[in-house]
Scaffold this motif. Structure first.
Motif, PDB file in Angstrom:
ATOM      1  N   HIS A 243      60.057  36.236  -7.012  1.00 34.29           N
ATOM      2  CA  HIS A 243      58.959  34.870  -7.149  1.00 34.29           C
ATOM      3  C   HIS A 243      58.020  35.534  -8.062  1.00 34.29           C
ATOM      4  CE1 HIS A 243      59.932  33.662  -2.729  1.00 34.29           C
ATOM      5  NE2 HIS A 243      61.120  33.788  -3.524  1.00 34.29           N
TER       6      HIS A 243
ATOM      7  N   HIS B 272      55.340  37.562  -7.573  1.00 34.24           N
ATOM      8  CA  HIS B 272      53.948  37.814  -6.860  1.00 34.24           C
ATOM      9  C   HIS B 272      54.286  38.876  -5.725  1.00 34.24           C
ATOM     10  CE1 HIS B 272      55.121  33.592  -5.025  1.00 34.24           C
ATOM     11  NE2 HIS B 272      55.345  34.562  -4.270  1.00 34.24           N
TER      12      HIS B 272
ATOM     13  N   HIS C 231      54.464  40.078  -1.855  1.00 33.15           N
ATOM     14  CA  HIS C 231      54.674  39.323  -0.592  1.00 33.15           C
ATOM     15  C   HIS C 231      53.825  40.375   0.452  1.00 33.15           C
ATOM     16  CE1 HIS C 231      58.348  37.093  -1.801  1.00 33.15           C
ATOM     17  NE2 HIS C 231      57.397  36.445  -1.969  1.00 33.15           N
TER      18      HIS C 231
ATOM     19  N   HIS D 223      51.182  34.918   2.399  1.00 26.64           N
ATOM     20  CA  HIS D 223      51.191  33.329   2.165  1.00 26.64           C
ATOM     21  C   HIS D 223      52.787  32.975   2.657  1.00 26.64           C
ATOM     22  CE1 HIS D 223      53.395  34.560  -1.903  1.00 26.64           C
ATOM     23  NE2 HIS D 223      54.155  34.641  -0.962  1.00 26.64           N
TER      24      HIS D 223
ATOM     25  N   HIS E  80      56.146  30.504   2.200  1.00 22.02           N
ATOM     26  CA  HIS E  80      56.993  29.715   1.426  1.00 22.02           C
ATOM     27  C   HIS E  80      58.422  29.752   1.964  1.00 22.02           C
ATOM     28  CE1 HIS E  80      56.157  33.375  -0.943  1.00 22.02           C
ATOM     29  NE2 HIS E  80      57.437  33.303  -0.953  1.00 22.02           N
TER      30      HIS E  80
HETATM   31 ZN    ZN Z   1      57.032  34.703  -2.750  1.00 21.38          ZN
END
Ligand code: ZN
Length: 160
Positions: free
Chosen positions: A149, A151, A153, A158, A160
């Motif tokens: 991704h 980024h 986790h 967040h 998604h």
């Molecule tokens: Zn992610």
């Protein structure tokens, strides 16, 4: 471990401008985290943190070209005030969020009329030489989904 691509880095930072004025700080809050090598942070800071390790303290001064860019003229646009997000009333100098085709974007309010406002689309920190005083808290390898991704986790960070 040393910071290299695909590492998750936790750090505390204090950001000051050319005059020594503090702009942001994570100290007193949870450390900031980012995934190294994925342009999660500005290039000048990411470069300075490569090969560093937990416990290291790094002070780096980043010119606009390696920070939020130089100020580009002609980026002032007139928008309806109803599209500005983040406050009820607006004054010049305030930072608003607007939705653009590229996603949400920070803009600086330049002029406010009754229904319309002039906003500057340059990043609020564009043109600034920024000094970061960084303390690296911890470093771990990013997991496969984080690397995929691009980024970090975190629990509840967040959805998604
Ligand atoms: Zn992610």
């Amino acid at each position: 471990m040393k910071i290299s691509n695909d590492c998750v880095v936790y750090l505390h930072y204090t950001l000051t401008d050319e005059t020594g004025k503090e702009l942001e700080s994570s100290r007193g809050e949870a450390p900031m985290s980012y995934l190294h090598g994925h342009s999660n942070i500005i290039p000048g800071l990411e470069e300075a943190l490569a090969d560093k390790a937990a416990g290291d303290r790094v002070t780096v001064t980043v010119p606009p070209e390696k920070g939020y860019g130089i100020v580009q003229p002609g980026l002032v646009q007139r928008v309806a005030i109803k599209y500005l997000q983040g406050a009820k009333t607006w004054r010049p100098g305030m930072i608003a969020m607007v939705q653009t085709e590229q996603g949400p974007r920070q803009v600086q309010v330049v002029k406010v009329g009754r229904f319309m406002a002039d906003v500057d689309l340059n990043h609020p920190m564009a043109g600034k030489t920024l000094t970061f005083d960084v303390e690296i808290v911890s470093v771990r390898a990013g997991d496969a989904s984080e690397v995929a991704h691009g980024h970090v986790h975190e629990e509840g960070a967040h959805a998604h």
